[in-house]
Design a protein around this motif. Structure first.
Motif, mmCIF file in Angstrom:
data_model
loop_
_atom_site.group_PDB
_atom_site.id
_atom_site.type_symbol
_atom_site.label_atom_id
_atom_site.label_comp_id
_atom_site.label_asym_id
_atom_site.label_seq_id
_atom_site.Cartn_x
_atom_site.Cartn_y
_atom_site.Cartn_z
ATOM 1 N N LYS A 2 0.873 -1.177 0.219
ATOM 2 C CA LYS A 2 0.036 -0.194 0.022
ATOM 3 C C LYS A 2 0.963 1.381 0.045
ATOM 4 C CE LYS A 2 -3.945 -2.261 2.191
ATOM 5 N NZ LYS A 2 -4.757 -2.218 3.372
ATOM 6 N N ILE A 3 0.420 2.124 -0.601
ATOM 7 C CA ILE A 3 1.111 3.454 -0.600
ATOM 8 C C ILE A 3 0.430 4.600 0.117
ATOM 9 C CG2 ILE A 3 1.536 5.341 -2.243
ATOM 10 C CD1 ILE A 3 1.735 3.303 -4.439
ATOM 11 N N ILE A 4 1.247 5.432 0.931
ATOM 12 C CA ILE A 4 0.694 6.613 1.588
ATOM 13 C C ILE A 4 0.490 7.797 0.776
ATOM 14 C CG2 ILE A 4 1.560 8.378 3.387
ATOM 15 C CD1 ILE A 4 3.204 6.100 4.814
ATOM 16 N N THR A 5 -0.679 8.019 0.578
ATOM 17 C CA THR A 5 -1.185 9.051 -0.412
ATOM 18 C C THR A 5 -1.413 10.564 0.314
ATOM 19 O OG1 THR A 5 -3.401 8.268 0.106
ATOM 20 C CG2 THR A 5 -2.194 7.271 -2.092
ATOM 21 N N LYS A 6 -1.471 10.384 1.634
ATOM 22 C CA LYS A 6 -1.764 11.572 2.390
ATOM 23 C C LYS A 6 -1.261 11.604 3.680
ATOM 24 C CE LYS A 6 -5.528 14.966 3.320
ATOM 25 N NZ LYS A 6 -6.749 15.369 3.316
ATOM 26 N N ILE A 7 -0.679 12.518 4.383
ATOM 27 C CA ILE A 7 -0.526 12.848 5.797
ATOM 28 C C ILE A 7 -0.997 14.181 6.423
ATOM 29 C CG2 ILE A 7 1.105 12.815 7.589
ATOM 30 C CD1 ILE A 7 2.957 10.842 5.894
ATOM 31 N N SER A 8 -1.924 13.977 7.179
ATOM 32 C CA SER A 8 -2.471 15.265 7.603
ATOM 33 C C SER A 8 -2.226 15.417 8.983
ATOM 34 C CB SER A 8 -3.919 15.534 7.221
ATOM 35 O OG SER A 8 -4.674 14.406 7.844
ATOM 36 N N VAL A 9 -2.082 16.583 9.465
ATOM 37 C CA VAL A 9 -2.115 16.857 11.004
ATOM 38 C C VAL A 9 -3.458 17.124 11.399
ATOM 39 C CG1 VAL A 9 -1.408 18.444 12.899
ATOM 40 C CG2 VAL A 9 0.017 18.214 10.861
ATOM 41 N N GLN A 10 -3.624 16.444 12.714
ATOM 42 C CA GLN A 10 -4.987 16.557 13.362
ATOM 43 C C GLN A 10 -5.428 17.873 13.941
ATOM 44 O OE1 GLN A 10 -5.528 13.385 16.389
ATOM 45 N NE2 GLN A 10 -5.655 11.878 14.848
ATOM 46 N N GLU A 11 -6.538 18.378 13.767
ATOM 47 C CA GLU A 11 -6.772 19.645 14.258
ATOM 48 C C GLU A 11 -6.671 20.054 15.473
ATOM 49 O OE1 GLU A 11 -10.627 20.890 12.864
ATOM 50 O OE2 GLU A 11 -10.476 20.625 10.740
ATOM 51 N N LYS A 12 -7.286 18.970 16.352
ATOM 52 C CA LYS A 12 -7.026 19.251 17.892
ATOM 53 C C LYS A 12 -5.762 18.721 18.581
ATOM 54 C CE LYS A 12 -12.151 18.918 18.692
ATOM 55 N NZ LYS A 12 -13.133 18.259 19.247
ATOM 56 N N ARG A 13 -4.999 17.893 17.913
ATOM 57 C CA ARG A 13 -3.801 17.246 18.319
ATOM 58 C C ARG A 13 -2.806 17.495 17.455
ATOM 59 N NH1 ARG A 13 -3.782 13.106 21.959
ATOM 60 N NH2 ARG A 13 -1.399 13.301 21.832
ATOM 61 N N LYS A 14 -1.997 18.537 17.570
ATOM 62 C CA LYS A 14 -0.766 19.002 16.363
ATOM 63 C C LYS A 14 0.395 17.790 16.346
ATOM 64 C CE LYS A 14 -3.241 22.501 15.372
ATOM 65 N NZ LYS A 14 -3.988 22.318 13.859
ATOM 66 N N ASP A 15 0.284 17.044 17.566
ATOM 67 C CA ASP A 15 1.341 16.059 17.525
ATOM 68 C C ASP A 15 0.915 14.746 17.010
ATOM 69 O OD1 ASP A 15 -0.400 15.436 19.691
ATOM 70 O OD2 ASP A 15 1.119 15.053 21.070
ATOM 71 N N ARG A 16 -0.124 14.764 16.460
ATOM 72 C CA ARG A 16 -0.799 13.441 15.810
ATOM 73 C C ARG A 16 -1.222 13.655 14.240
ATOM 74 N NH1 ARG A 16 -1.211 9.229 18.954
ATOM 75 N NH2 ARG A 16 -2.611 8.206 17.373
ATOM 76 N N TYR A 17 -0.914 12.483 13.812
ATOM 77 C CA TYR A 17 -1.097 12.749 12.215
ATOM 78 C C TYR A 17 -1.778 11.450 11.812
ATOM 79 C CZ TYR A 17 2.889 15.835 12.482
ATOM 80 O OH TYR A 17 3.704 16.736 13.065
ATOM 81 N N ASN A 18 -2.838 11.833 10.686
ATOM 82 C CA ASN A 18 -3.874 10.947 10.007
ATOM 83 C C ASN A 18 -2.920 10.125 8.764
ATOM 84 O OD1 ASN A 18 -5.573 11.375 11.903
ATOM 85 N ND2 ASN A 18 -6.573 13.129 10.759
ATOM 86 N N ILE A 19 -2.867 9.039 8.832
ATOM 87 C CA ILE A 19 -2.251 8.450 7.705
ATOM 88 C C ILE A 19 -3.347 7.788 6.642
ATOM 89 C CG2 ILE A 19 -0.588 6.894 6.899
ATOM 90 C CD1 ILE A 19 0.415 8.954 8.750
ATOM 91 N N PHE A 20 -3.167 8.245 5.465
ATOM 92 C CA PHE A 20 -4.021 7.947 4.108
ATOM 93 C C PHE A 20 -3.322 6.852 3.358
ATOM 94 C CE2 PHE A 20 -5.956 11.706 5.897
ATOM 95 C CZ PHE A 20 -7.135 11.540 5.736
ATOM 96 N N LEU A 21 -3.943 5.808 3.224
ATOM 97 C CA LEU A 21 -3.280 4.652 2.251
ATOM 98 C C LEU A 21 -4.056 4.408 1.087
ATOM 99 C CD1 LEU A 21 -2.132 1.925 5.046
ATOM 100 C CD2 LEU A 21 -0.950 3.625 3.951
ATOM 101 N N ASN A 22 -3.724 4.619 -0.022
ATOM 102 C CA ASN A 22 -4.458 4.238 -1.198
ATOM 103 C C ASN A 22 -5.612 5.326 -1.399
ATOM 104 O OD1 ASN A 22 -2.444 2.514 -1.839
ATOM 105 N ND2 ASN A 22 -3.737 0.698 -1.544
#
Length: 263
Positions: A2-22
């Motif tokens: 699988k490929i990481i297509t997007k990484i975004s910072v969470q709105e309420k937690r700037k030290d956490r990141y959402n990982i999107f695959l495909n």
């Protein structure tokens, strides 16, 4: 794969990141996990990679729980271990977390024990024996406990024992001298002070002087109380009940006899 297509910072937690695959949201990670695995857009991940990342993420969450637990006050290593165990963190992970906390200076059982003894010494009546037991319950080692208890000097113990004796004496002011002394000694031992300090208190009571007339006044107060209690009795029976009750309270027989003659 699988490929990481997007990484975004969470709105309420700037030290956490959402990982999107495909193009689909897959999971979120702590910043430390993101950096450790060098996660970037376009990176290819195997199922094994994803599993390792998620395991690391769970470990990081457990570490975060430990940091939060330590944020309220100092804790012993044993307290943190128990807390993480209650949070259902696996024991091998707990050991890794404890090692990391110690390396980063967040855990130090000697510093904890020193602070604990000083705080309890300043804010409570507790003596060294009680503090020793409390630190044992927090899984602090005997060696560190003994070192921390050096903060509790003999001079300070004597000072606190005398204050404790005064406090007890004030509450028990109607008791006989003998009973008062027993109550004071009981309180000193219960609060965790060494038995040899009883001599310091005994000397102080003797210096203050339990004069016979003072003892007499105490006896009269107790005698009147018992007289009301045994009001339904008369004559010899009442006197015997009064005598037994006052004797149990520790008053000397010659004063009891004096009271009964005047009663």
């Amino acid at each position: 794969m699988k490929i990481i297509t997007k990484i975004s910072v969470q709105e309420k937690r700037k030290d956490r990141y959402n990982i999107f695959l495909n193009e689909k949201y897959a999971f979120s990670v702590d910043e430390a996990v993101l950096i450790k695995h060098n996660l970037v857009k376009g990176q290819q991940l195997t199922e094994e990679d994803i599993e390792q990342i998620q395991v690391q993420e769970e470990d990081q969450k457990a570490y975060g729980k430990a940091i939060n637990f330590l944020s309220y006050r100092m804790r012993s290593t044993g307290e943190v271990f128990t807390y993480l165990k209650e949070q259902e963190v696996e024991e091998h992970v707990i050991q890794q977390i404890l090692s990391k906390l110690m390396e980063n200076g967040y855990l130090d059982d000697l510093a904890f024990a020193n602070a604990y003894v000083r705080t309890m010494m300043e804010t409570t009546d507790k003596g060294p024996n009680v503090l020793k037991q409390e630190l044992k319950l927090k899984s602090v080692s005997d060696a560190k406990i003994e070192e921390a208890l050096l903060n509790f000097s003999e001079e300070r113990m004597i000072e606190k024992v005398k204050k404790l004796a005064e406090k007890v004496a004030k509450k028990q002011r109607t008791q006989s001298a003998k009973m008062l002394q027993l109550k004071v000694e009981e309180a000193i031992v219960k609060k965790g002070y060494p038995a040899y300090l009883l001599g310091e208190v005994k000397e102080e009571f003797e210096e203050q002087g339990m004069e016979e007339e003072e003892e007499w006044a105490r006896l009269v107060t107790q005698g009147e109380k018992f007289a009301r209690k045994y009001d339904k009795f008369e004559g010899y029976e009442k006197k015997m009940k009064l005598k037994q009750a006052l004797f149990r309270k520790g008053f000397p027989l010659h004063l009891i006899d004096r009271y009964l003659e005047e009663e």
